[in-house]
Design an enzyme around this catalytic site. Structure first.
Site, PDB file in Angstrom:
ATOM      1  N   ASP A  51       0.867  -1.168   0.000  1.00  0.00           N
ATOM      2  CA  ASP A  51       0.000   0.000   0.000  1.00  0.00           C
ATOM      3  C   ASP A  51       0.915   1.234   0.000  1.00  0.00           C
ATOM      4  O   ASP A  51       1.943   1.234   0.684  1.00  0.00           O
ATOM      5  CB  ASP A  51      -0.856  -0.048   1.283  1.00  0.00           C
ATOM      6  CG  ASP A  51      -1.958   0.986   1.273  1.00  0.00           C
ATOM      7  OD1 ASP A  51      -3.133   0.590   1.269  1.00  0.00           O
ATOM      8  OD2 ASP A  51      -1.636   2.198   1.302  1.00  0.00           O
ATOM      9  N   TYR A 141     -13.741  13.442  -3.765  1.00  0.00           N
ATOM     10  CA  TYR A 141     -12.784  12.836  -4.710  1.00  0.00           C
ATOM     11  C   TYR A 141     -11.967  13.928  -5.400  1.00  0.00           C
ATOM     12  O   TYR A 141     -10.731  13.881  -5.427  1.00  0.00           O
ATOM     13  CB  TYR A 141     -13.537  11.978  -5.741  1.00  0.00           C
ATOM     14  CG  TYR A 141     -12.654  11.556  -6.893  1.00  0.00           C
ATOM     15  CD1 TYR A 141     -11.615  10.655  -6.689  1.00  0.00           C
ATOM     16  CD2 TYR A 141     -12.842  12.075  -8.173  1.00  0.00           C
ATOM     17  CE1 TYR A 141     -10.781  10.287  -7.737  1.00  0.00           C
ATOM     18  CE2 TYR A 141     -12.022  11.720  -9.222  1.00  0.00           C
ATOM     19  CZ  TYR A 141     -10.987  10.816  -9.003  1.00  0.00           C
ATOM     20  OH  TYR A 141     -10.163  10.473 -10.044  1.00  0.00           O
ATOM     21  N   LEU A 191     -20.244   4.620 -17.724  1.00  0.00           N
ATOM     22  CA  LEU A 191     -21.248   4.462 -18.775  1.00  0.00           C
ATOM     23  C   LEU A 191     -20.947   3.319 -19.758  1.00  0.00           C
ATOM     24  O   LEU A 191     -21.800   2.444 -19.954  1.00  0.00           O
ATOM     25  CB  LEU A 191     -21.410   5.792 -19.541  1.00  0.00           C
ATOM     26  CG  LEU A 191     -22.424   5.763 -20.669  1.00  0.00           C
ATOM     27  CD1 LEU A 191     -23.823   5.427 -20.168  1.00  0.00           C
ATOM     28  CD2 LEU A 191     -22.427   7.109 -21.420  1.00  0.00           C
TER      29      LEU A 191
END
Ligand code: UFG
Length: 330
Positions: A51, A141, A191
Site C-alpha cells: 500500500d 474525490y 457508462l
C-alpha cells in the site's frame, strides 16, 4: 528508465505498464490489490504487493529497484463513494500520496507523473476547460486530488531538482486494442461498461441519468479519451520531464459526446438493441465537461489519436466479450 507504476494492477495503471514496456522501459508494479487484479500484471514484471501508505516498505522498494520515475495511479476513484466516505478518500488519495512522496524523498527519486482529474475543476461556467481555469471541486474525490496538486507545488518549491506532471483526466474509456487487458471494476458505474454489461445480459437495462439537461439532445456531455492515448501521453510527458519542471495538462480529446451518442455507438458496435430507460439526474453530474486539449499539443506535440467514439467502444467490446467475468474467471 526504471519506472514504478503505483496502481499498476488497475484499469489505467495496467495499460500504462503495457505502454511503458513497449517503449523499452523497465517497469515495477506496486499495488495493494484492494481494487486491482493480480492477473492484470504480466508475467515477468516485478510486483510489490504494498500500500502506498506503507512509507518504509515503499522506500525500500524504490531503492531496491533503482527507480528513476514514479507513475502514480493508485487511488480510489468513485465520485459517488467519496461523498459518504470522505476520510477514506483523503486517507488513500491525499495521505497516500504524501506517504509516497516521503518515500520518494527518502529514496532520492525525483520524477513523478501524477494521475489527476477534471473533477478538480468542479463545475466551470465555461467550456471547454482550459488548464488555468479556477479549480473548485464539488466532491471529496476532486478535493483529494486537488490537495495533491497543491502539495506537489509546495514540495517542488522546496526541492528544485524535483520534476512532476499532474495530468487531469477527462472520461477514460476503451481497452487495449489487442484485447489483452481491459476494464474490470466492482462495482461498475461507468457508462460504457454499464452499456456493455447490459449487452452481455448482466443487467436488464440501462438508465440514462437525466434527459432534461440544457444540451442538444438533453443528455450529459463528456470528453471520452481512449485509455491507450491517455497512457501514451504519460510516457511522452515522463520522457520530457526535466529537473524543476511543474507541468499540468488536460487529457481529453477536446470535444464532447452525449450519453445518447455513446448509447447509439454501443448499439451499433454490438448489434444489440438493448433496453434504455430514462431516470432522474444523478446528483453532482455537471451537464457538460470537455477539455481544451491545446496545451499538451502545443508544448509537447501530443494529441489523442482514437477520437471516434464507435472505435473506442469497439475496443471495450472486444475485452468485455472475451472476458464477460473480468479477470481470472475466463
Ligand atoms: N451515465 C448514465 N447512466 C449510467 C452511467 C452513466 O446516464 O448508468 C451518464 C452519467 O450521468 C454521465 C455520463 O454517463 O453523464 C458518464 O458517466 P460516468 O459515470 O461514466 O463518468 P463521470 O463523467 O461521472 O465520471 C468521470 C470519471 C471520474 C471523474 C469525473 C469527473 O469517471 O473519475 O468524470 O466529473 F471524476
Amino acid at each position: 528508465m526504471n519506472v514504478l507504476v503505483t496502481g499498476g494492477a488497475g484499469y489505467i495503471g495496467s495499460h500504462a505498464v503495457k505502454r511503458l514496456r513497449e517503449g523499452g522501459h523497465n517497469v515495477v508494479v506496486l499495488d495493494n490489490l484492494f481494487r486491482g487484479h493480480r492477473e492484470a500484471v504480466p508475467d515477468g514484471v516485478a510486483f510489490e504487493e504494498l500500500d502506498i501508505r506503507q512509507t518504509d516498505a515503499v522506500t525500500d522498494a524504490l531503492k531496491r529497484h533503482k527507480i528513476e520515475c514514479v507513475m502514480h495511479f493508485a487511488a480510489l476513484a468513485y465520485v459517488g463513494e467519496s461523498v459518504p466516505k470522505p476520510l477514506m478518500y483523503y486517507d488513500n488519495n491525499t495521505g497516500g500520496t504524501v506517504s509516497l512522496l516521503t518515500a520518494m524523498d527518502n529514496a532520492g527519486v525525483k520524477r513523478l507523473v501524477f494521475s489527476s482529474t477534471c473533477a478538480t475543476y468542479g463545475e466551470p461556467d465555461r467550456m471547454p476547460i482550459v488548464e488555468d481555469m479556477p479549480q473548485s471541486p464539488i466532491n471529496p474525490y476532486g478535493w483529494s486530488k486537488l490537495f495533491v496538486e497543491r502539495i506537489l507545488k509546495d514540495y517542488a518549491a522546496a526541492n528544485s531538482d524535483f520534476a512532476y506532471a499532474a495530468l487531469r483526466y477527462f472520461n477514460v474509456a476503451g481497452c487495449a486494442s489487442d484485447g489483452s487487458i481491459g476494464e474490470d471494476h466492482e462495482p461498475e458505474t461507468h457508462l460504457i461498461p454499464v452499456l456493455l454489461n447490459t449487452v452481455l445480459g448482466k443487467r436488464k437495462s440501462v438508465t440514462i441519468f437525466g434527459e432534461d439537461y440544457d444540451t442538444p439532445d438533453g443528455t450529459c456531455i463528456r470528453d471520452y479519451i481512449h485509455v491507450e492515448d491517455l497512457v501514451d501521453a504519460h510516457a511522452v510527458v515522463m520522457e520530457k520531464l526535466q529537473p524543476g519542471d511543474q507541468r499540468f495538462y488536460n487529457l481529453g480529446i477536446g470535444r464532447g459526446c452525449s450519453v445518447r451518442e455513446v448509447i447509439d455507438a454501443a448499439k451499433k458496435v454490438t448489434g444489440n438493441d438493448f433496453p434504455v430507460e430514462t431516470g432522474d439526474r444523478r446528483p453532482g453530474d455537471p451537464p457538460q465537461l470537455y477539455a481544451n486539449a491545446d496545451k499538451i499539443q502545443s508544448e509537447l506535440n501530443w494529441k489523442a489519436k482514437q477520437t471516434d467514439i464507435e472505435k473506442v467502444v469497439q475496443t471495450a467490446w472486444r475485452w468485455f466479450k472475451g472476458h464477460p467475468d473480468g479477470y481470472g474467471k475466463s
